[in-house]
Design a protein around this motif. Structure first.
Motif, PDB file in Angstrom:
ATOM      1  N   PRO A  63      30.512 -12.985   7.623  1.00  0.00           N
ATOM      2  CA  PRO A  63      30.652 -14.446   8.014  1.00  0.00           C
ATOM      3  C   PRO A  63      29.276 -15.371   7.985  1.00  0.00           C
ATOM      4  O   PRO A  63      28.552 -14.631   7.246  1.00  0.00           O
ATOM      5  N   SER A  64      29.545 -16.464   8.244  1.00  0.00           N
ATOM      6  CA  SER A  64      28.584 -17.572   7.998  1.00  0.00           C
ATOM      7  C   SER A  64      27.216 -17.127   8.719  1.00  0.00           C
ATOM      8  O   SER A  64      27.303 -16.608   9.888  1.00  0.00           O
ATOM      9  N   GLY A  65      26.033 -17.136   8.077  1.00  0.00           N
ATOM     10  CA  GLY A  65      24.737 -16.932   8.509  1.00  0.00           C
ATOM     11  C   GLY A  65      24.322 -15.594   8.813  1.00  0.00           C
ATOM     12  O   GLY A  65      23.213 -15.199   9.144  1.00  0.00           O
ATOM     13  N   TRP A  66      25.117 -14.340   8.306  1.00  0.00           N
ATOM     14  CA  TRP A  66      24.788 -13.215   8.577  1.00  0.00           C
ATOM     15  C   TRP A  66      23.776 -12.632   7.357  1.00  0.00           C
ATOM     16  O   TRP A  66      24.041 -12.883   6.043  1.00  0.00           O
ATOM     17  N   TRP A  67      22.896 -11.998   7.881  1.00  0.00           N
ATOM     18  CA  TRP A  67      21.703 -11.234   6.863  1.00  0.00           C
ATOM     19  C   TRP A  67      22.530  -9.885   6.207  1.00  0.00           C
ATOM     20  O   TRP A  67      23.434  -9.297   7.178  1.00  0.00           O
ATOM     21  N   HIS A  68      22.441  -9.936   5.079  1.00  0.00           N
ATOM     22  CA  HIS A  68      22.885  -8.886   4.461  1.00  0.00           C
ATOM     23  C   HIS A  68      22.275  -8.150   3.523  1.00  0.00           C
ATOM     24  O   HIS A  68      21.672  -8.968   2.591  1.00  0.00           O
ATOM     25  N   CYS A  69      22.301  -6.859   3.032  1.00  0.00           N
ATOM     26  CA  CYS A  69      21.589  -6.166   1.960  1.00  0.00           C
ATOM     27  C   CYS A  69      22.423  -5.088   1.316  1.00  0.00           C
ATOM     28  O   CYS A  69      23.209  -4.430   2.208  1.00  0.00           O
ATOM     29  N   ILE A  70      22.605  -4.931   0.098  1.00  0.00           N
ATOM     30  CA  ILE A  70      23.545  -4.103  -0.567  1.00  0.00           C
ATOM     31  C   ILE A  70      22.948  -3.276  -1.472  1.00  0.00           C
ATOM     32  O   ILE A  70      22.048  -3.656  -2.196  1.00  0.00           O
ATOM     33  N   LEU A  71      23.072  -1.865  -1.750  1.00  0.00           N
ATOM     34  CA  LEU A  71      22.651  -1.017  -2.448  1.00  0.00           C
ATOM     35  C   LEU A  71      23.723  -0.250  -3.179  1.00  0.00           C
ATOM     36  O   LEU A  71      24.623   0.387  -2.479  1.00  0.00           O
ATOM     37  N   ASN A  72      23.760  -0.328  -4.578  1.00  0.00           N
ATOM     38  CA  ASN A  72      24.802   0.347  -5.221  1.00  0.00           C
ATOM     39  C   ASN A  72      24.391   1.987  -5.396  1.00  0.00           C
ATOM     40  O   ASN A  72      23.414   2.167  -5.871  1.00  0.00           O
ATOM     41  N   LEU A  73      25.308   2.852  -4.748  1.00  0.00           N
ATOM     42  CA  LEU A  73      25.205   4.117  -4.871  1.00  0.00           C
ATOM     43  C   LEU A  73      25.442   5.001  -6.211  1.00  0.00           C
ATOM     44  O   LEU A  73      25.086   6.106  -6.304  1.00  0.00           O
ATOM     45  N   GLU A  74      26.215   4.331  -7.010  1.00  0.00           N
ATOM     46  CA  GLU A  74      26.675   4.739  -8.330  1.00  0.00           C
ATOM     47  C   GLU A  74      26.977   3.355  -8.921  1.00  0.00           C
ATOM     48  O   GLU A  74      26.797   2.223  -8.474  1.00  0.00           O
ATOM     49  N   THR A  75      27.341   3.396 -10.415  1.00  0.00           N
ATOM     50  CA  THR A  75      27.696   2.297 -10.964  1.00  0.00           C
ATOM     51  C   THR A  75      29.017   1.477 -10.306  1.00  0.00           C
ATOM     52  O   THR A  75      29.933   2.209  -9.915  1.00  0.00           O
ATOM     53  N   THR A  76      28.776   0.257 -10.103  1.00  0.00           N
ATOM     54  CA  THR A  76      29.882  -0.415  -9.221  1.00  0.00           C
ATOM     55  C   THR A  76      30.233  -1.766 -10.066  1.00  0.00           C
ATOM     56  O   THR A  76      29.405  -2.395 -10.916  1.00  0.00           O
ATOM     57  N   ILE A  77      31.595  -2.077  -9.861  1.00  0.00           N
ATOM     58  CA  ILE A  77      32.090  -3.344 -10.551  1.00  0.00           C
ATOM     59  C   ILE A  77      32.760  -4.049  -9.322  1.00  0.00           C
ATOM     60  O   ILE A  77      33.513  -3.456  -8.462  1.00  0.00           O
ATOM     61  N   ALA A  78      32.394  -5.284  -9.198  1.00  0.00           N
ATOM     62  CA  ALA A  78      32.964  -5.783  -7.808  1.00  0.00           C
ATOM     63  C   ALA A  78      33.297  -7.523  -8.474  1.00  0.00           C
ATOM     64  O   ALA A  78      32.738  -8.126  -9.033  1.00  0.00           O
TER      65      ALA A  78
END
Length: 972
Positions: free
Chosen positions: A345-360
C-alpha cells in the motif's frame, strides 16, 4: 608468553604506522575515494595495505564509481576495474596466486567477508503474517486492503506466458544480447547484456550483488510486455493519461541472485505497487507509514521537502538489525513464492531480500484511493513529506505537541513510537537499550496499531501539516519528486478534462497540490471586478502546464502572475503591456496573431478579502508603492516596470542559485494579472501527432514570418538616464567598463553590452549548475572552460570602450515559443508560403475534442509574451528548434527561409571564409546560449540526440545540433 608472541606478529603497527589509530571501516572508506590506479599503488606500500587494497568490495565500489554505459564483468571486480582503465597488458594483474599474511585480524573485514559468502537457506520462513488470499473481487479488495494493509495474492498470474517463459535459461536464449539497466548504489547509469549478467551471477560473491532493475525493459525487449498483463485489481492507474515520455517510471523488470534485493524504502510519490514473482523466492519485511525501521535514518530537507534515506543493505539489515528486535517489534513479513503477487500500500516501508535467483515484474500505480496521497507528496514544503514517512518524529517539539492536541483521532489510534519519541529526526538505533520504551505496549495493542497504519495515515490528518504559505507555483520543487512541475500541472489538467466523473476527487487533489481553492477565490474576484462571467464548475481548475495559474473563463483567458515573486511578476506583466502598446503604435502585422489584451490589473489580499486595481502598465499601482521593491527610478510616468528594468532585474538575478529562502521570500499576497481574448483552435502540443508533414512545414514558415515581424518591431530606447542607473546599480565600473561615456548614438552598443554582461554573469556557475541537472557527460563539463569565452562580449566583439562589431541591433525576443504557446485552427485550405490563415476556409470554431475529421491545420496564434526580453534573435531559435521542431533540421531550414533576416555577427564574410574562427559561426553562438540557458536545454539536446552523450567535444555537439545555421544565406 602467547600474548606477547601474538603482539609481535601484529602487522598493524609496521604496516600502517600512524594510520593504525583509525578503525578499519575508516581506512576502507578512505581507500574508496582513490582512483583504481592509486588503489593498486597503495597495495604496494605494506602488507596491511595489500590486504585492505585487495578487498573485492573495495574494487566493486571503485569500478562502479567510474563505470558508465555497458559493463562487462571480468571474473573479479579488480580485474574489471583495471580493464576499464585501458591499461597496457603488462600492467594488468597477472594470474599469480594472491599473497597471504599472518598477524592481522579485522572483525570489520571478517563480517564483510561473511556477508559476501553466506548462503540464505535458513532465511526461508513458512507462512509469515501477511494474509494470503485467492479470488478476491475488486470491490472487496478496495474495501479491505487498498491503502490499508499489504496482502499476498495467489492465482493472478496463473495464465501468464511469463509463468513458464521467464526463467534464466529461457530469457538467456531469447534476450541474451539485450542490455538491461543494472541497479547499484552509484548514481551512474550502468547496463549489462543479459548473457554477461548471467555470467556475473554465476561467479559473483558480492555483499550487495548487482541486480537488474530496468524501467525501460518494455522498450529494450517489447515482446516481454506480451508475457504478462496488469491484474484486474490494479488496472485503474491515473498516470495512464500522460504520454509515455512524460509519465514517471512505473514498471520494472527485476532479476537478481541470492543476497541481492532492495533496502528499506517507501515507494516514490506515495504510490502503491504490486509485485509478481515468476521464479525463485523473496523474503519481504514491511512496516506501516510513520514507523521507521531500526537502522534507518531519514533526512527531510527543510526547504524543498526532498527525502534522503540512509539504510543498510537488505542482507545487512537481516543479519545485524533484525536479531535485535523484540518479537512484538518485528516487521510484518513473509516469503513470496513463484506465481504469487504481493500488494504494497501507499506509504508503507518495505525491504526485500532474494533468497535465490529471482525473476519478477512490478508496477506502481495511482488509483482513486491513493490519488490524494500522491498529490500530497508533490505539494511544496517539507513537514508533510516527513510526517508521511517518519510520522510525528518529523516535527519540531512544539509542533508535535500542537499536533497531538489538534488530532481528530484519539490516543488509541497512535503508535507507541509516535507517542513516545519527539526527536526532529529519527537516529540510527545501534543500542538495544534504545528499544526498551518500545516494548511498553502489549502485543495486542502493537498488532492493532500495526495493521491500522502505525499512526493516523489519513489524508485529512496529513494535510494539516502542509505549509499553506508555500504555493505550488512559486515554491522550489523537490528534486526527489517523480515528475516535474509542468508534468504535474498537465496531469491534473488532463484528468480534469478526460475524467469528468472523478472531478470531486481531482479537485481535492488539486487543492492539496496546487492551492486550487485559493486561486479559484482569487479568480472569482478578478472576474467580478472586470465584469466577466464567473467561472463555471468546468472552469475551476487552471489549464495547461505553465508556471502561472491560467484559466479559461467563457471567451476569455485570465492569467495570474506568481512565478519568481512579486517583483519578477510586475516586470513580466509590465513588459508585456509595454510591448502591446508599441505593437499598436507600429500597427505591425503580427498583431493579428497575438491575443488581444482586454484588461489588466493587480489583485491583493488584505484583511482576509481580495481587492482589485486596474493597471495598464504605466506608473506604479498604489499597493505596490507601499512595498520595499520600489526604487526612485520607478516613480516616473510611463512604463515603470518595462523591459529595461526587467533586464536590470535579470542581471541582478543572473548566476544566483534559487534556494529555499529565496523561494519563500518570493511568496506574496499581491498578484498582477492580465485578461486576453480566448483563441480559437487547439494547442500545437495537443495536435502534434495528428498533423501532416505539410501542416508542420506550414507551421515552420509561419513562425519564421512572425518572428521576422517581432524582431523588426521597434523597442524602447535605452536612454542616457537609464544607462546611468544601470551603471550605478550593477557597478560596472568595477569591471573596468564605463557605459556612461557612451554617446546616445551608440545605444546599439550599450544594449549589446547589457546582453553580454548578463551572459557573462550566468557563466560563473555554469559548471556546478550542469552537474546538478540531467546527467551531462563529465568529459564535456571538464571542457566548458576552454569552449565558452570567459567574457561573453567576445561573441559580439564588444570592446572595452563599448563599441560593438555586431552587424545589427538588439531586438525584442519572445524567448519561450514552445509547443504549448502555439495555436492552430482547422482549415480546408492553408497557405504554404507564409502560413497566413486569413484566407483559410474555417471548418468550425476550432474548439474540437476529436481531430480525426480535420484534414488540415493552420497556425493562427502565438501566445504568452510575459517572458519578453531584449537580446539576440538567435535566442528565439532555441525553444522553436528543440521543443517545437524536436531537432528536425528540415523544419529549421524552412523557418529560416521564411525568416529572411540576418543574425548578428562580429566577423566579416571574408574573415569567416578565410579563418573559420568559432566566433564567426552562428552555430557557436547558439550552442553557447544553450549552455547558459536558464532552462534545461542541454537535457533536451541529449534527449533528442542520444548519440551525443558519448561526444568527445562541445564542437561535435554544436555542429550536430546547430550546423544548419552556418548554411543560412540570410546571414551571408
Amino acid at each position: 608468553m602467547d600474548a606477547q608472541a601474538h603482539n609481535q606478529r601484529d602487522r598493524r603497527i609496521d604496516g600502517l604506522g600512524d594510520l593504525r589509530v583509525l578503525p578499519d571501516e575508516i581506512l576502507c572508506s578512505i581507500l574508496e575515494r582513490l582512483t583504481p590506479r592509486d588503489a593498486a599503488r597503495v597495495a604496494c606500500v605494506s602488507s596491511v595495505m595489500y590486504i585492505l587494497s585487495n578487498e573485492e568490495p573495495l574494487w566493486m565500489t571503485l569500478c562502479l564509481q567510474r563505470a558508465s554505459g555497458f559493463l562487462e564483468y571480468k571474473g573479479s571486480w579488480k580485474k574489471t576495474a583495471l580493464h576499464n582503465e585501458n591499461l597496457p597488458d603488462k600492467y594488468k594483474e597477472g594470474h599469480g596466486r594472491p599473497l597471504h599474511f599472518d598477524g592481522f585480524n579485522s572483525l570489520f573485514l571478517y563480517r564483510r567477508l561473511y556477508r559476501c559468502n553466506t548462503t540464505l537457506d535458513t532465511f526461508y520462513t513458512e507462512g509469515g503474517n501477511v494474509e494470503r488470499i485467492k479470488d478476491i473481487s475488486l470491490k472487496d479488495f478496495y474495501n479491505e486492503y487498498d491503502v490499508k494493509k499489504p496482502v499476498m495474492l495467489t492465482g493472478l498470474a496463473d495464465t501468464w506466458p511469463a509463468r513458464h517463459k521467464w526463467t534464466t535459461d529461457q530469457l538467456l536464449l531469447n534476450y541474451g544480447d539485450v542490455a538491461f539497466k543494472i541497479s547499484q548504489r552509484s548514481s551512474r547509469k550502468i547496463s549489462m547484456k543479459f548473457k554477461d549478467y548471467v555470467s556475473y551471477m554465476k561467479v559473483q560473491h558480492d555483499e550487495e550483488p548487482l541486480y537488474i532493475f530496468d524501467e525501460k525493459f518494455g522498450e529494450h525487449a517489447p515482446s516481454l510486455l506480451k508475457d504478462y498483463c496488469v491484474p484486474h485489481l490494479f488496472q485503474e492507474d491515473f498516470f495512464d493519461i500522460l504520454d509515455i515520455e512524460k509519465r514517471p517510471s512505473y514498471r520494472w523488470l527485476i532479476i537478481g541472485p541470492q543476497r541481492s534485493g532492495a533496502s528499506w524504502h517507501v515507494d516514490p510519490a506515495l504510490t502503491s505497487a504490486w509485485n509478481t514473482l515468476l521464479s525463485g523466492r523473496k523474503r519481504w519485511a514491511l512496516y506501516p507509514p510513520g514507523k521507521v525501521p531500526l537502522g534507518v535514518t531519514v533526512h527531510v530537507n527543510e526547504e524543498d521537502g526532498d527525502v534522503n534515506i540512509e539504510t543498510p543493505s537488505s542482507l545487512q539489515w537481516w543479519l545485524d538489525f533484525y536479531p535485535l528486535l523484540a518479537e512484538e517489534d518485528k516487521p510484518i513479513e513473509c516469503t513470496q513464492l513463484p506465481g504469487e503477487t504481493i500488494y504494497v500500500p501507499s506509504g508503507w516501508w518495505h525491504c526485500i531480500l532474494n533468497l535465490e535467483t529471482t525473476i519478477a515484474v512490478t508496477q506502481n500505480f495511482v488509483n482513486s484511493n491513493n490519488f490524494e496521497f500522491v498529490c500530497l507528496d508533490m505539494a511544496p514544503g517539507y513537514r508533510h513529506k516527513g510526517v508521511c514517512r517518519v510520522g510525528l518524529l518529523a516535527l519540531e517539539e512544539d509542533v508535535y505537541e500542537n499536533g497531538i492536541q489538534d488530532m481528530s483521532c484519539n490516543e488509541e489510534n497512535l503508535s507507541y513510537s509516535d507517542l513516545s519519541r519527539k526527536e526532529k529526526r529519527p537516529k540510527t538505533l545501534k543500542d538495544v537499550d534504545n528499544l526498551c520504551f518500545e516494548s511498553e505496549l502489549s502485543a495486542v495493542a502493537r498488532s492493532y496499531n500495526l495493521w491500522k497504519g502505525g499512526f493516523s495515515y489519513d489524508i485529512n490528518f496529513l494535510s494539516m501539516f502542509l505549509d499553506k504559505d508555500r504555493d505550488h507555483y512559486s515554491s522550489e520543487w523537490s528534486s526527489g519528486n517523480t515528475i516535474g512541475q509542468r508534468e504535474l500541472r498537465e496531469w491534473l489538467s488532463k484528468l480534469w478534462i478526460q475524467k469528468p466523473e472523478m472531478r470531486e476527487l481531482i479537485w481535492k487533489g488539486a487543492c492539496i497540490a496546487l492551492n486550487a481553492d485559493m486561486w479559484l477565490e482569487c479568480l472569482s474576484k478578478i472576474c467580478a471586478f472586470n465584469n466577466l462571467p464567473l467561472p463555471t464548475d468546468d472552469e475551476r481548475l487552471p489549464v495547461g502546464s505553465g508556471s502561472n495559474p491560467v484559466y479559461l473563463v467563457g471567451n476569455y483567458v485570465v492569467k495570474i502572475f506568481v512565478e519568481g515573486g512579486l517583483e519578477a511578476c510586475l516586470y513580466c506583466l509590465g513588459t508585456e503591456l509595454q510591448f502591446n502598446s508599441l505593437l499598436l503604435e507600429a500597427n505591425s502585422s503580427i498583431r493579428k496573431h497575438i491575443p488581444s489584451v482586454m484588461a489588466s490589473g493587480v489583485v491583493y489580499l488584505e484583511d482576509g478579502s481580495y481587492t482589485n486595481l486596474s493597471w495598464d502598465g504605466k506608473g506604479v499601482p498604489s499597493v505596490i508603492s507601499k512595498t520595499n521593491i520600489i526604487t526612485e527610478k520607478c516613480n516616473v510616468d510611463g512604463f515603470a516596470f518595462g523591459v529595461w528594468g526587467k533586464k536590470l532585474l535579470e542581471y541582478r538575478n543572473a548566476g544566483i542559485p534559487v534556494d529555499g529562502s529565496i523561494s519563500l521570500a518570493c511568496n506574496s499576497s499581491i498578484w498582477p494579472y492580465v485578461i486576453t481574448k480566448r483563441c480559437e483552435g487547439n494547442m500545437f502540443a495537443d495536435l502534434r501527432d495528428s498533423l501532416s508533414r505539410e501542416d508542420t512545414t506550414n507551421l515552420a514558415s509561419f513562425l519564421g514570418e512572425q518572428l521576422r515581424h517581432l524582431h523588426l518591431l521597434p523597442h524602447p530606447p535605452l536612454n542616457n538616464s537609464f544607462i546611468s542607473d544601470i551603471e550605478h546599480e550593477i557597478s560596472w565600473s568595477e569591471e573596468n567598463v564605463c557605459i556612461s561615456n557612451v554617446n546616445c548614438k551608440s545605444n546599439n552598443a550599450a544594449e549589446w553590452g547589457i546582453f553580454s554582461r548578463i551572459l557573462t554573469k550566468k557563466r560563473k556557475d555554469v559548471s556546478s549548475r550542469l552537474t546538478k541537472g540531467d546527467p551531462i557527460p563529465s568529459k564535456l563539463i571538464e571542457k566548458l572552460e576552454e569552449y565558452i569565452p570567459s567574457d561573453l562580449s567576445k561573441l559580439l566583439n564588444i570592446n572595452e570602450n563599448f563599441s560593438s562589431g555586431a552587424s545589427k541591433p538588439c531586438c525584442w525576443i519572445h524567448t519561450d515559443i514552445m509547443d504549448d504557446n502555439i495555436y492552430m485552427e482547422p482549415s480546408l485550405v492553408c497557405s504554404t508560403s507564409s502560413g497566413n490563415t486569413g484566407d483559410a476556409a474555417q471548418v468550425d470554431n476550432g474548439l474540437l475534442s476529436d481531430h480525426d475529421g480535420v484534414k488540415s491545420w493552420c497556425p493562427s496564434y502565438i501566445l504568452d509574451f510575459s517572458d519578453l526580453s531584449i537580446g539576440d534573435p538567435i535566442f528565439d531559435l532555441i525553444p522553436i528548434y528543440l521543443d517545437v521542431f524536436r531537432g528536425d533540421s528540415y523544419l529549421l531550414k524552412k523557418f529560416l527561409e521564411s525568416y529572411k533576416l540576418p543574425f548578428p555577427c562580429n566577423i566579416s564574410k571574408c574573415e569567416l571564409k578565410e579563418g573559420g574562427q568559432k566566433f564567426g559561426r552562428l552555430s557557436y553562438a547558439a550552442m553557447c546560449y544553450c549552455i547558459l540557458h536558464d532552462d534545461n536545454v542541454l537535457g533536451a539536446i541529449f534527449g533528442i540526440w542520444e548519440e551525443l552523450r558519448s561526444s568527445e567535444s562541445w564542437e561535435e555537439v554544436e555542429m550536430t545540433v546547430w550546423g544548419e545555421l552556418n548554411n543560412y544565406k540570410g546571414f551571408l
